[in-house]
Design an enzyme around this catalytic site. Structure first.
Site, PDB file in Angstrom:
ATOM      1  N   GLU A 395       0.804  -1.190   0.407  1.00 47.14           N
ATOM      2  CA  GLU A 395      -0.153   0.092   0.092  1.00 47.14           C
ATOM      3  C   GLU A 395       0.793   1.272  -0.204  1.00 47.14           C
ATOM      4  OE1 GLU A 395      -2.814  -0.800   2.929  1.00 47.14           O
ATOM      5  OE2 GLU A 395      -3.959  -2.016   2.350  1.00 47.14           O
ATOM      6  N   TYR A 456     -15.551  -1.641   4.565  1.00 45.99           N
ATOM      7  CA  TYR A 456     -14.872  -0.039   4.591  1.00 45.99           C
ATOM      8  C   TYR A 456     -15.666   0.425   3.003  1.00 45.99           C
ATOM      9  CZ  TYR A 456     -10.848  -0.888   7.633  1.00 45.99           C
ATOM     10  OH  TYR A 456     -10.213  -1.232   8.819  1.00 45.99           O
TER      11      TYR A 456
END
Length: 771
Positions: A395, A456
């Site tokens: 990430e 999410y």
């Protein structure tokens, strides 16, 4: 001969800054501790603020006169994150990075025939040039792994090669008929004289029987301190290391000999295997398809942080073996060498990686520490057959501001990985916002995505469409799901589980849905549950729990296996079992109950208060019995199955009550909505139509990073009015390098960074010129 002596006991410790003079004068007054040790064992998982600074360690060590003729090294298996070593008040050196083994030659600093002071300064504060800078886990400080003293002949197998063993068993070509090996060894000569040494190689089987051997002669002149040598050996009809089915290990015994003396020797376990990944068929080990049913692991534990014992590591491995996993992603950094040993012995396929994560260094040499940690990872773990993949980033795309630099570093890391080890595959874990056609998808040999549909963003069912769409777009790219998960807190329960209720029921239901999607797609080369265990994450405050990520299948203290653990065990393990779900949901304010059972048995019989309710067939490793009438206050359910001659059973107790038990419910009115992991945004009027806004390079806009907009006095006013003071959000460090456009993309439901809100903000921002 080489002698290794553990030095974990009887250290003096002080938390705080000290000069070396102060250390020397006052260390005997300090706290007495044993290693492994962290000063964040408690505050590291209690919330946002935890101590990040200096800790000093001092140990008194006696070195005899007899040891004068050998080289003396001190070995740290892990200290976070910047370590400075002093011996007898003399500065020896520094190591930057919190996860790898490192050593110092302390010979010239010692007084032989006397007691010496080993003085160690460890600092887990933020250093801009040391990774990780930012991440969604706690950076525990201290000497949290073992410390050893190593005494060796001045002519020895190298101990200063990035913390490695100095020996690399390169598997040139392996088949079921022949394993061709090249043994690469680094030697050190610290005698300042010429030498001739004989290097003797033996490969032994698990019974310590000789399989093959060889020898070579090496000449050193007086100016030559080090050399690298190579020697070829072959094993005919090798016993292959074959994952969990047969994790067979040979051992390589290397001896340095002069005349009749063995002056140094090492023994290294290893396994021979070959593997590949196919974009359509997934992972293959030794020519046979092997589904990589994976879990991810962090190395901390409740009340211990990273200062865990070998027993703790064995406990983790036993739990991973019990669930039936075939692969482990060891995130997001180098783990203890002992755990890689356990992976070898258990037959786990391992993804090993470095902490190039979330944020790129703003130092003059942002690539340097990432490259160092990658070389350390590969060289120290080169001989582990379990490791098949080197991970170069996780990430890092979150740091949108440093996008160009990040891409350059990733490309360099891949090049280094291939140079260091051409036999393994490179991989990376992309953040969920990376486009399916971004160049990141084509840099490493294989790719992973961290996706959080059903938590999410979106619904759990959305995985199917995205995976299939990605595969259609990139048929030649081998895809894994490197992270997926949802929070599950065993205190919370719900008859009608939904996202954001943090209940154990939604946690299990989420994983049921997702696994049913993954299991039908053979082309996924691996899937990794995030996470096997709950772990410390100082930036978090979710579900009423501060400082912790609760996505684990097992609790932080390893005492409770959540229902989702048994769901995976039913699918992955061959060990027959039965588990009644929701058994912690004891008090039931209803007349009936839906009984859910996870099992890998074909048929079960259910009893209520010793009376048979019926016999049921498992479908997709699950039995669901709806609307069973509860029988007053006390209800004992027993479930049994006959496996060969053995009866397997489980029991649960439920109490009928008149009112719902409030402790089972999270006091939050947002259940049913995707989790707002980072955002607490003020309400504004979003009913106005969008206004076309011209954005040019000379004005501020949603294309700029959050940090840029919060640091400018004028744009900060606009931000606070529209989004609130983001600098006060615990996750600010994680989001500061993202642009508002990226955050809008991540907020798929538009609850916080809606198009209307960002449009309103752009109307204000674009009126402010960049200087």
């Amino acid at each position: 001969m080489r002698n290794i002596e553990n030095k974990n006991s009887d250290w003096f410790f002080y938390k705080g800054e000290q000069t070396i003079t102060q250390v020397n004068e006052h260390y005997s007054e300090w706290e007495n501790i044993d290693l492994p040790h962290t000063w964040n064992a408690i505050d590291g998982n209690n919330g946002f603020d935890y101590y990040r600074g200096v800790g000093w360690y001092v140990k008194e060590v006696h070195f005899s006169e007899m040891e004068r003729n050998n080289q003396q090294f001190i070995e740290f298996l892990g200290a976070n994150s910047v370590t400075e070593l002093y011996v007898n008040n003399q500065y020896v050196g520094q190591h930057k990075g919190g996860y790898a083994t490192f050593r110092f030659d302390i010979t010239e600093y010692l007084t032989f025939g006397a007691t010496n002071l080993i003085q160690v300064k460890v600092d887990n504060a933020e250093y801009q040039e040391v990774y990780p800078l930012r991440a969604d886990f706690t950076f525990y400080g201290g000497i949290y792994r073992d410390v050893n003293l190593i005494s060796v002949n001045p002519l020895h197998i190298d101990l200063e090669d990035f913390g490695s063993s100095g020996v690399y068993i390169q598997q040139e070509e392996v088949t079921k008929e022949l394993a061709e090996l090249t043994i690469k060894t680094r030697l050190k000569n610290k005698t300042n004289t010429s030498h001739k040494v004989r290097v003797w190689y033996e490969i032994l089987n698990t019974q310590d029987q000789l399989v093959t051997y060889g020898a070579q002669e090496v000449l050193f002149d007086e100016t030559q301190e080090g050399t690298s040598i190579a020697f070829d050996l072959a094993i005919k009809n090798p016993h292959l290391w074959n994952g969990k089915r047969d994790p067979y290990l040979y051992s390589l015994h290397i001896k340095l000999q002069q005349f009749n003396d063995t002056i140094d020797e090492v023994r290294i376990p290893f396994g021979v295997r070959y593997f590949s990944v196919d974009p359509e068929e997934g992972f293959y080990l030794n020519g046979e398809s092997l589904r990589l049913n994976g879990v991810s692991r962090h190395q901390d534990k409740m009340t211990k942080g990273w200062a865990i014992s070998k027993e703790d590591q064995r406990q983790d491995m036993e739990l991973i073996k019990e669930i039936g996993a075939t692969s482990i992603r060891l995130a997001h950094y180098q783990h203890d060498g002992y755990f890689y040993d356990l992976c070898d012995q258990a037959g786990m396929i391992v993804w090993a990686e470095i902490p190039f994560i979330t944020e790129v260094s703003k130092s003059d040499t942002p690539q340097e520490n990432a490259e160092q940690q990658l070389i350390e990872l590969i060289r120290q773990n080169f001989n582990h057959p379990a490791i098949c993949f080197w991970g170069v980033q996780n990430e890092i795309q979150i740091d949108h501001v440093s996008d160009k630099t990040a891409r350059e570093i990733v490309k360099n890391l891949i090049e280094i990985a291939k140079k260091e080890d051409p036999t393994r595959l490179t991989t990376m874990a992309n953040v969920l916002t990376v486009s399916d056609t971004d160049e990141y998808n084509y840099l490493t040999d294989i790719i992973g995505y961290n996706k959080y549909y059903g938590w999410y963003m979106g619904k759990a069912e959305d995985f199917a469409g995205w995976i299939d769409g990605y595969h259609e777009t990139n048929p030649q790219t081998a895809l894994a799901i490197s992270e997926y998960g949802a929070e599950g807190i065993v205190e919370y329960h719900n008859d009608h589980p939904q996202v954001n209720d943090y209940s154990e029921e939604y946690h299990a239901l989420f994983h049921e849905k997702v696994w049913s999607i993954f299991s039908k797609r053979k082309f996924l080369w691996a899937t990794y549950v995030w996470n096997m265990f709950d772990f410390g994450a100082n930036v978090r405050d979710e579900g009423g729990v501060k400082g912790r990520n609760n996505k684990g299948l097992v609790t932080f203290d390893r005492k409770i296996k959540k229902d989702a653990f048994y769901m995976y065990k039913a699918h992955w393990s061959d060990q027959p079992f039965i588990h009644i779900a929701s058994k912690r949901y004891v008090e039931r304010a209803s007349q009936t109950i839906n009984l859910v059972i996870y099992t890998n048995c074909q048929e079960v019989e259910v009893f209520l208060n010793d009376q048979s309710v019926g016999t049921y067939q498992a479908e997709n490793k699950k039995v669901t019995i709806p609307d069973i009438q509860l029988n007053g206050e006390h209800n004992q359910f027993s479930v049994q199955a006959l496996n060969q001659s053995e009866t397997i059973q489980d029991t649960a107790y439920f109490h009928q009550v008149s009112e719902p038990f409030k402790a089972y419910e999270l006091e939050d009115d947002r259940a049913g909505e995707n989790v707002e992991n980072w955002f607490e945004i003020p309400e504004i009027d979003e009913s106005q139509p969008l206004v076309e806004v011209e954005i040019t390079d000379d004005v501020y806009s949603s294309r700029d990073s959050v940090e840029t907009l919060m640091n400018n006095e004028q744009t900060r006013v606009c931000m606070v009015e529209t989004l609130g003071d983001l600098t006060q959000i615990p996750m600010y460090g994680m989001m500061k390098n993202m642009t508002l456009d990226v955050l809008m993309e991540m907020d798929s439901e538009g609850k916080n960074f809606s198009k209307a809100r960002v449009n309103k903000l752009n109307q204000s921002l674009t009126k402010i010129k960049k200087v």
